[in-house]
Design an enzyme around this catalytic site. Structure first.
Site, PDB file in Angstrom:
ATOM      1  N   LEU A 208       0.907  -1.296   0.081  1.00 59.28           N
ATOM      2  CA  LEU A 208       0.098   0.028   0.028  1.00 59.28           C
ATOM      3  C   LEU A 208       0.848   1.267  -0.046  1.00 59.28           C
ATOM      4  CD1 LEU A 208      -2.971   1.094  -0.028  1.00 59.28           C
ATOM      5  CD2 LEU A 208      -2.852   0.919   2.507  1.00 59.28           C
ATOM      6  N   VAL A 211       1.385   2.562  -3.696  1.00 57.77           N
ATOM      7  CA  VAL A 211       0.254   3.446  -4.036  1.00 57.77           C
ATOM      8  C   VAL A 211       0.172   4.768  -3.292  1.00 57.77           C
ATOM      9  CG1 VAL A 211      -2.291   3.356  -4.242  1.00 57.77           C
ATOM     10  CG2 VAL A 211      -0.935   1.403  -4.329  1.00 57.77           C
ATOM     11  N   GLU A 212       0.519   4.961  -1.998  1.00 57.88           N
ATOM     12  CA  GLU A 212       0.514   5.981  -1.201  1.00 57.88           C
ATOM     13  C   GLU A 212       1.404   7.182  -1.531  1.00 57.88           C
ATOM     14  OE1 GLU A 212      -1.731   7.306   0.935  1.00 57.88           O
ATOM     15  OE2 GLU A 212      -3.423   5.520   0.430  1.00 57.88           O
ATOM     16  N   SER A 213       2.727   6.683  -1.571  1.00 52.20           N
ATOM     17  CA  SER A 213       3.627   7.637  -1.443  1.00 52.20           C
ATOM     18  C   SER A 213       5.141   7.008  -2.412  1.00 52.20           C
ATOM     19  CB  SER A 213       4.249   7.863  -0.166  1.00 52.20           C
ATOM     20  OG  SER A 213       4.720   6.535   0.452  1.00 52.20           O
ATOM     21  N   TYR A 316      -8.103   3.292  -6.859  1.00 50.64           N
ATOM     22  CA  TYR A 316      -7.178   3.013  -5.472  1.00 50.64           C
ATOM     23  C   TYR A 316      -6.907   1.785  -5.655  1.00 50.64           C
ATOM     24  CZ  TYR A 316      -5.201   3.920  -0.940  1.00 50.64           C
ATOM     25  OH  TYR A 316      -4.348   3.678   0.127  1.00 50.64           O
TER      26      TYR A 316
END
Length: 520
Positions: A208, A211-213, A316
């Site tokens: 994850l 995807v986030e950062s 997402y």
């Protein structure tokens, strides 16, 4: 006598048609002449039916086509080879009722181990290739490769959507970017996977932060979200992440990972579905709850694929599924995934006093860049002990740091050359800077002050002591800029104003985001 026999056989033929095998006259205990012909026929027929049906029930052929004439009870005396049976029938015709028997269950073949033994052993039966048992994974022995450990822990249901193929192609068309992200993750991946397994959570969540950062701990979004997990200020405070002048624990690897997993567990328990939990992490749990309620009112499906949501949230989960597919079978996509050692990358060391970042890096014998990559939460060149955050160091440098620290303190050398100065009424940053032999621009750089920050009376400034300037410029240039004060950050148009705890809904800076802007 001959007439009697013909009459009796005629009656018995009808019985034979019903499946009675009884066809012999030899069992009669009295002469035929003692019975009237018609009475004799009736008695004989009844006896043959009773005996014949009892035998037929124990030996019924499986199908009518498989049964021979003899099996159906027709005596060979009535027909000669090549001649049809023309004997007269007595009584009504009887239709045979033959029910196919079910096939017996297949049981293992047993054979004695030795002659005379009562013990039997099973003879193995080989299965065809298409019925061979699936490949098993030995979870009792830790794999040497950390990526294999991640694969072993995949437990989320797969999302089937054209958007997954779209995001998959997006990543595969940028192999160099993907390689850099995975290389960056090697510092943090073991810790995150270990924490997920302790909680019994699916290891897809270790992907994850991509995807986030893009696994960049310095990533900062337009919604003022920070760190690899991209916490907005309010959610960070709800999960006890310190945010002050000295540090921001939303960037702290250990503290933010613990908070992120707490939050993910909470929203999973709220939704009972990992796809909806992930949508809540991006969009906010209250926003997802309202979308589910709308679909319930309309009597429409309430799963992730059927909810109306913003474009960023719509893409997402497909991003995470695309990454899962690539990591699960990199060879299928012609991706070379270098093995990662399945052992801790870093360890932690408690501090008992303030310490400069440059001094800590020197004692650990690592570059300042590596130290800041493992300790990205600090905003200033000095790390105050009051915040209680431990130092994070490479696992093979912990003993080195402890030994050098003992020697350093034994020589009575200071661990920090910085001090704080509080602005008085009427004082400006430039005047304070000149007092300590610095330009105003340099002092602002050291304190992470940008043109968007308000600095007035009561504001604490970090000023150098004797010897501090030797490393001040190098460290200050690598520290993160001070985030804008609360309320000054621009909010992306169309962002939800709900009090939801969702981490953010906006673009991320310091990140080559794995999603095209048109999907934001």
């Amino acid at each position: 006598m001959h007439g009697y026999h013909c009459a009796v056989y005629g009656a018995a033929a009808k019985c034979r048609d019903s499946g009675c095998p009884g066809n012999s006259l030899s069992f009669l205990p009295i002469p035929l002449s003692m019975l009237p012909a018609r009475l004799f026929a009736i008695v004989l027929l009844a006896l043959n039916c009773l005996v014949g049906r009892a035998q037929a029930e124990t030996a019924v052929p499986q199908t009518l086509e498989q049964a021979t004439v003899g099996e159906l009870g027709r005596p060979p005396l009535l027909e000669k080879e090549g001649e049809p049976n023309t004997a007269p029938m007595v009584g009504p015709a009887i239709t045979p009722a033959i029910t196919p028997m079910p096939a017996p269950p297949v049981e293992p073949i047993l054979e004695p181990l030795q002659s005379g033994d009562n013990v039997q052993r099973e003879i193995p039966i080989s299965l065809p290739e298409d019925l061979a048992p699936p490949r098993t994974i030995d979870l009792t022995t830790p794999p040497d490769d950390l990526w294999q450990r991640v694969r072993n822990g995949f437990a989320m249901p797969d999302l089937v959507s054209p958007l997954v193929a779209d995001r998959q192609a997006w990543y595969l068309n940028r192999p160099e970017m993907l390689r850099l992200i995975l290389e960056r993750s090697r510092r943090y991946l073991y810790h995150i996977v270990d924490e997920l397994e302790k909680r019994g959570m699916p290891t897809e969540l270790a992907l994850l932060p991509i995807v986030e950062s893009a696994y960049n701990p310095m990533a900062y979004s337009s919604a003022r979200a920070l760190g690899i997990w991209q916490f907005i200020p309010s959610t960070g405070k709800n999960y006890r992440l310190q945010q002050n002048w000295w540090l921001d624990q939303r960037r702290d690897i250990v503290a933010s990972t613990s908070a992120a997993l707490d939050y993910l567990q909470m929203i999973y328990e709220m939704n009972g579905d990992w796809h909806l939990a992930l949508a809540s992490y991006n969009w906010g749990e209250h926003a997802v709850a309202r979308a589910v309620a709308r679909n319930l009112i309309r009597q429409e499906p309430t799963d992730y694929a059927h909810l109306k949501m913003p474009g960023e949230t719509r893409y997402y989960v497909p991003k995470l599924q695309a990454l899962k597919n690539i990591i699960a079978q990199p060879e299928l996509f012609h991706i070379k995934l270098d093995p990662l050692p399945n052992r801790p990358y870093f360890g932690t060391v408690a501090r008992s006093s303030n310490m400069d970042i440059s001094v800590a890096a020197k004692l650990a014998e690592i570059p300042v860049d590596e130290f800041l990559a493992l300790n990205p939460a600090f905003n200033r060149p000095v790390m105050p002990v009051a915040n209680g955050s431990p130092l994070v160091l490479p696992a093979d440098k912990v003993d080195t740091f402890v030994a050098n620290l003992e020697r350093y303190e034994g020589e009575d050398r200071p661990l920090s050359d910085w001090q704080t100065y509080t602005l008085k009424k009427g004082e400006r940053v430039d005047s304070v800077a000149s007092r300590f032999g610095l330009s105003g621009a340099r002092l602002r750089q050291i304190n992470g002050i940008s043109s968007r920050n308000r600095v007035g009376p009561g504001h604490a400034l970090l000023v150098p002591g004797k010897g501090a300037m030797e490393s001040a410029s190098m460290v200050a240039a690598k520290l993160p800029a001070m985030p804008p004060e609360a309320g000054q950050g621009a909010r992306k148009k169309g962002k939800s104003k709900s009090k939801s705890h969702g981490k953010r809904h906006g673009a991320t800076k310091s990140q080559k985001t794995p999603s095209a802007k048109k999907h934001k």
